[in-house]
Design an enzyme around this catalytic site. Structure first.
Site, PDB file in Angstrom:
ATOM      1  N   CYS A 200      -3.035   4.945   6.219  1.00 27.49           N
ATOM      2  CA  CYS A 200      -2.263   3.766   6.861  1.00 27.49           C
ATOM      3  C   CYS A 200      -3.307   2.668   6.447  1.00 27.49           C
ATOM      4  O   CYS A 200      -3.835   2.653   5.637  1.00 27.49           O
ATOM      5  CB  CYS A 200      -2.281   4.213   8.481  1.00 27.49           C
ATOM      6  SG  CYS A 200      -4.096   3.886   9.039  1.00 27.49           S
ATOM      7  N   CYS A 276       3.177   2.586   7.798  1.00 22.84           N
ATOM      8  CA  CYS A 276       2.914   1.217   7.178  1.00 22.84           C
ATOM      9  C   CYS A 276       3.840   0.966   5.934  1.00 22.84           C
ATOM     10  O   CYS A 276       3.495  -0.200   5.435  1.00 22.84           O
ATOM     11  CB  CYS A 276       1.467   0.922   7.033  1.00 22.84           C
ATOM     12  SG  CYS A 276       0.532   2.257   6.352  1.00 22.84           S
ATOM     13  N   CYS A 280       1.280   0.685   1.633  1.00 19.48           N
ATOM     14  CA  CYS A 280       0.313   1.771   1.195  1.00 19.48           C
ATOM     15  C   CYS A 280       0.679   2.089  -0.313  1.00 19.48           C
ATOM     16  O   CYS A 280       1.827   2.679  -0.566  1.00 19.48           O
ATOM     17  CB  CYS A 280       0.216   2.995   1.977  1.00 19.48           C
ATOM     18  SG  CYS A 280      -0.271   2.512   3.647  1.00 19.48           S
TER      19      CYS A 280
END
Ligand SMILES: Cc1cc2nc3c(=O)[nH]c(=O)nc-3n(C[C@H](O)[C@H](O)[C@H](O)COP(=O)(O)O)c2cc1C
Length: 322
Positions: A200, A276, A280
């Protein structure tokens, strides 16, 4: 996987160091990561029996032991290596062992469970000069209770009598080969695990919970690791609290970058992103999943609990799917 070797002898080029190095060199050859900790070179004070750890779960003495606690938690196998000094371990190693009382307190006073506890293994290497029948009795008992305190099963030992001069262990007919053989037997189950990277943004909350649940429920089948694209300074305190409500101990963890985690653990087999999205950077050739979880950071504790339970459910589904 990580194998932590605790080298308890203060002697330069001593027998314990040779035996432990042989063991660790073999596990490295098999593909494991190792950490050789020369305990005598560390500044580790003895326990003061101040009882602070029974209240807080942490030792207040600010010395090198503070670097050792996270290593004890990260290790899959802990090898405790010592010469016999007066039928016990060396004073330097004993100080480290006594300071693991903080981990004992977390487990037995505060009721928290280290998620790696079920799977971690402990192994003892010992050498002594004489040949008495009870030569290794003391260190065996110490090892048994040390491994229990740090959350490891006592998985066996190699102990050699009549080893006195520095380097004599290398002249023993089987000792170094024995160490390699035991290393070969201990390591493969850990290397065969599927490496799952939970990612995350801050690696402070969702990915930490996911990796802890994966380790707790299936640490024998999954090497659970976590990282963040922009790691926070520390893990989220509310997250530590709600995991504590489930008796899961999140101490001694810190947010890490994806690069650092991949450098130490190698390429993952699966990447799970916590919601997210494109923040990433995923490896294009590694299978990945997106879990679409709301970020609970800075929100009420009720949402943190909800996300915790959601994550545990998803982790259990993932384990069942393997
Ligand atoms: C302070 C001290 C105490 C020792 N006590 C014992 C003992 O109780 N029994 C024994 O068999 N050897 C004893 N020894 C010998 C060491 O265990 C032996 O020399 C060993 O091989 C040292 O290992 P190292 O080279 O890894 O330090 C002692 C050595 C020292 C320096």
């Amino acid at each position: 996987m990580l194998i932590l070797g605790l080298q308890g002898s203060p002697r330069v080029k001593g027998n314990t160091g040779i035996l432990l190095s042989t063991f660790l060199t073999e596990v490295e050859r098999l593909g494991a990561r190792t950490e050789y900790l020369d305990v005598a070179k560390k500044n580790i004070s003895p326990c003061l029996e101040c009882e602070v750890c029974e209240q807080t779960g942490f030792c207040p003495i600010d010395d090198d032991m503070q670097e050792v606690y996270p290593l004890l938690r990260q290790a899959d196998i802990i090898v405790m290596a010592t010469p016999i000094f007066f039928y016990g371990v060396t004073a330097q190693l004993k100080a480290l062992i006594d300071r693991s009382q903080a981990l004992w307190s977390r487990r037995y006073v505060l009721g928290l469970t280290d998620p790696g506890r079920k799977w971690r293994r402990g192994f003892l290497l010992a050498v002594g000069a004489t040949k008495g029948k009870n030569l290794f009795e003391g260190v065996n008992l110490t090892a048994k209770y040390f491994f229990d305190a740090v959350g490891a099963s006592f998985d066996g030992s190699l102990a050699y009598k009549q080893i006195e001069g520095a380097g004599d262990i290398a002249k023993h007919p089987t000792a170094l080969e024995d160490a390699k053989e035991r290393a070969k037997a201990l390591v493969p189950p850990f290397l065969d695990r599927k490496k799952v990277l939970f990612v995350c943004t801050e690696n402070a909350c969702r990915s930490q919970m996911a990796s802890a649940f994966a380790q707790f429920h299936a640490g024998d089948r999954i090497e659970a690791i976590s990282a963040g694209s922009t790691p926070a300074k520390e893990i989220n305190k509310l997250m530590i609290e709600v995991m504590g409500e489930k008796n899961i101990d999140m101490a001694f963890r810190e947010p890490k970058t994806i690069e650092a985690v991949v450098a130490s653990h190698g390429k993952p087999d699966l990447i799970i992103s916590m919601g997210c999205g494109d923040v990433c950077p995923l490896f294009p050739d590694v299978p990945n999943e997106e879990w679409e979880l709301e970020d609970p950071a800075g929100k009420p504790i009720s949402l943190m609990r909800e996300i915790r339970d959601d994550i545990e459910k998803k982790v259990l589904e993932l384990i069942a799917s393997f």
